[in-house]
Design an enzyme around this catalytic site. Structure first.
Site, mmCIF file in Angstrom:
data_model
loop_
_atom_site.group_PDB
_atom_site.id
_atom_site.type_symbol
_atom_site.label_atom_id
_atom_site.label_comp_id
_atom_site.label_asym_id
_atom_site.label_seq_id
_atom_site.Cartn_x
_atom_site.Cartn_y
_atom_site.Cartn_z
ATOM 1 N N GLU A 27 122.525 -35.680 -29.413
ATOM 2 C CA GLU A 27 121.671 -34.441 -28.799
ATOM 3 C C GLU A 27 120.137 -34.777 -29.009
ATOM 4 O O GLU A 27 119.737 -35.234 -29.813
ATOM 5 C CB GLU A 27 122.450 -33.333 -29.341
ATOM 6 C CG GLU A 27 121.257 -31.870 -29.063
ATOM 7 C CD GLU A 27 121.512 -31.528 -27.429
ATOM 8 O OE1 GLU A 27 121.498 -32.387 -26.564
ATOM 9 O OE2 GLU A 27 121.784 -30.443 -27.401
ATOM 10 N N ASP A 28 119.501 -34.309 -28.016
ATOM 11 C CA ASP A 28 117.793 -34.635 -27.682
ATOM 12 C C ASP A 28 117.391 -33.592 -28.870
ATOM 13 O O ASP A 28 116.619 -34.048 -29.883
ATOM 14 C CB ASP A 28 117.407 -34.554 -26.603
ATOM 15 C CG ASP A 28 117.748 -33.133 -25.873
ATOM 16 O OD1 ASP A 28 118.615 -32.161 -26.539
ATOM 17 O OD2 ASP A 28 117.116 -32.909 -24.729
ATOM 18 N N ASP A 32 118.072 -26.348 -30.952
ATOM 19 C CA ASP A 32 117.226 -25.206 -30.855
ATOM 20 C C ASP A 32 118.158 -24.089 -31.501
ATOM 21 O O ASP A 32 118.276 -24.010 -32.608
ATOM 22 C CB ASP A 32 116.690 -24.606 -29.373
ATOM 23 C CG ASP A 32 115.812 -23.805 -29.305
ATOM 24 O OD1 ASP A 32 115.917 -23.000 -30.302
ATOM 25 O OD2 ASP A 32 115.023 -23.717 -28.553
ATOM 26 N N PHE A 89 107.190 -26.228 -27.117
ATOM 27 C CA PHE A 89 107.904 -26.894 -26.349
ATOM 28 C C PHE A 89 107.755 -28.360 -26.212
ATOM 29 O O PHE A 89 106.631 -28.643 -25.561
ATOM 30 C CB PHE A 89 107.921 -26.036 -24.983
ATOM 31 C CG PHE A 89 108.973 -26.476 -24.177
ATOM 32 C CD1 PHE A 89 110.253 -25.704 -24.189
ATOM 33 C CD2 PHE A 89 108.996 -27.428 -23.107
ATOM 34 C CE1 PHE A 89 111.149 -26.110 -23.299
ATOM 35 C CE2 PHE A 89 110.048 -27.739 -22.084
ATOM 36 C CZ PHE A 89 111.367 -27.057 -22.433
ATOM 37 N N ARG A 148 110.666 -36.592 -18.562
ATOM 38 C CA ARG A 148 111.729 -37.123 -19.256
ATOM 39 C C ARG A 148 111.350 -38.613 -19.757
ATOM 40 O O ARG A 148 111.695 -39.376 -20.754
ATOM 41 C CB ARG A 148 113.101 -36.997 -18.674
ATOM 42 C CG ARG A 148 113.742 -35.749 -18.420
ATOM 43 C CD ARG A 148 115.028 -36.172 -18.177
ATOM 44 N NE ARG A 148 115.812 -35.052 -17.495
ATOM 45 C CZ ARG A 148 116.235 -34.161 -18.188
ATOM 46 N NH1 ARG A 148 116.448 -34.187 -19.636
ATOM 47 N NH2 ARG A 148 116.900 -32.998 -17.734
HETATM 48 P P1 IMP Z 1 120.476 -24.826 -27.822
HETATM 49 O O1 IMP Z 1 121.949 -24.580 -27.345
HETATM 50 O O2 IMP Z 1 119.835 -23.400 -28.047
HETATM 51 O O3 IMP Z 1 120.471 -25.542 -29.363
HETATM 52 O O4 IMP Z 1 119.553 -25.386 -26.953
HETATM 53 C C1 IMP Z 1 119.398 -26.551 -26.855
HETATM 54 C C2 IMP Z 1 118.853 -27.220 -25.619
HETATM 55 O O5 IMP Z 1 117.849 -26.646 -25.082
HETATM 56 C C3 IMP Z 1 118.389 -28.743 -25.682
HETATM 57 O O6 IMP Z 1 119.537 -29.739 -25.225
HETATM 58 C C4 IMP Z 1 117.454 -28.931 -24.657
HETATM 59 O O7 IMP Z 1 117.978 -29.247 -23.553
HETATM 60 C C5 IMP Z 1 116.865 -27.521 -24.460
HETATM 61 N N1 IMP Z 1 115.643 -27.281 -25.450
HETATM 62 C C6 IMP Z 1 115.550 -26.567 -26.530
HETATM 63 N N2 IMP Z 1 114.278 -26.769 -26.882
HETATM 64 C C7 IMP Z 1 113.506 -27.628 -26.102
HETATM 65 C C8 IMP Z 1 112.165 -28.227 -26.113
HETATM 66 O O8 IMP Z 1 111.295 -27.955 -26.952
HETATM 67 N N3 IMP Z 1 111.893 -28.966 -24.930
HETATM 68 C C9 IMP Z 1 113.002 -29.301 -24.082
HETATM 69 N N4 IMP Z 1 114.182 -28.849 -24.126
HETATM 70 C C10 IMP Z 1 114.446 -28.019 -24.905
HETATM 71 MG MG MG Z 2 119.818 -30.692 -23.688
#
Ligand code: IMP
Ligand code: MG
Length: 185
Positions: free
Chosen positions: A110-111, A114, A163, A176
Site C-alpha cells: 500500500e502507498d 491513513d 497531504f 503520481r
Molecule cells: P485509509 O483507508 O483511510 O487508510 O486510506 C488510505 C488511502 O487514502 C491511501 O491508499 C491513499 O489512496 C489515500 N490517502 C491517504 N492519505 C493520503 C495522502 O496524504 N496523499 C495521497 N493519498 C492519500
Molecule cells: Mg491508495
C-alpha cells in the site's frame, strides 16, 4: 543546471508543491532496507506480492527488485461501498487477482495508511482465500490516524500530518509521477 524547484515546476505544469518531505535518494535507501526485511522474513514458502492500485505502482516496482528470493506479483483494485468521502461499510474488488492465494505468504503493498479502514476490510476478504500468512508493507504510515494493527509489518516512513503526493501518491490523479514525496499544501 536547473534548480530542483524549477525542475519540479516543469513536472507539475507550473503548480508549486509546498516542500519535499522525502527525496528520491532517501526513498531509494529505505526501499532497499524494506526489500532486505522482506527477504529475511520469508526464508521459505511461496510469496505473492499484491499491490493495491493505483497508489502502490511505483513503490511496488522498486520494492520487488530489492527482494532477493522468488516471488510472484499481482494487483488488487479495491473500492469502498457507501457514499461520500468517508468510507463506510464493506470493500468491493474491482479487479480480483488471478493468482491463487491459498497456501501462499501474501505481502499486501500500500502507498499510505491513513485510517486503515480499506486495509482492514481487505484483510478480512483476503483471509477468506486461505493464504498461509498476510502482512502489509506500506511506504508511508499516518500512525496517529489509526489504531495499531498487527498485519502492518513493514513500514517505510512515518508520514507527517499533511497531504502527500508523488512516488505513486496522487491528488485528483495528478503528481503520481514525481520521483520524490512532497507536501502539496
Ligand atoms: P485509509 O483507508 O483511510 O487508510 O486510506 C488510505 C488511502 O487514502 C491511501 O491508499 C491513499 O489512496 C489515500 N490517502 C491517504 N492519505 C493520503 C495522502 O496524504 N496523499 C495521497 N493519498 C492519500
Ligand atoms: Mg491508495
Amino acid at each position: 543546471m536547473p534548480t530542483q524547484a524549477a525542475e519540479t515546476l516543469r513536472r507539475t505544469g507550473g503548480r508549486p508543491v509546498k516542500s519535499i518531505i522525502f527525496d528520491a535518494e532517501t526513498i531509494d535507501r529505505r526501499v532497499t532496507e524494506l526489500g532486505a526485511q522482506i527477504t529475511a522474513a520469508y526464508p521459505e514458502g511461496d510469496l505473492l506480492v499484491l499491490g493495491l492500485l493505483k497508489g502502490s505502482f511505483i513503490f511496488l516496482s522498486d520494492l520487488v527488485r530489492r527482494v532477493e528470493r522468488p516471488l510472484q506479483v499481482d494487483f488488487i483494485v479495491a473500492s469502498s461501498y457507501g457514499h461520500g468521502t468517508v468510507s463506510s461499510g464493506a470493500v468491493k474488488l474491482l479487479y480480483d487477482p488471478e493468482t491463487e492465494l491459498a497456501g501462499k505468504h501474501i505481502v499486501l503493498v500500500e502507498d499510505i495508511v491513513d485510517s486503515g479502514n480499506t486495509l482492514r476490510r481487505l484483510l478480512v476478504l483476503l483471509a477468506g482465500r486461505h493464504p498461509k500468512s498476510i502482512a502489509i508493507c506500506a511506504l508511508l504510515d499516518k500512525v496517529e490516524k489509526h489504531e495499531p494493527f498487527a498485519e502492518l509489518r513493514f513500514v517505510g516512513f512515518e508520514a507527517p500530518p499533511a497531504f502527500l503526493v508523488g512516488y505513486g501518491l496522487d491528488h485528483a490523479e495528478d503528481y503520481r509521477h514525481l520521483p520524490f514525496i512532497a507536501d502539496l499544501m
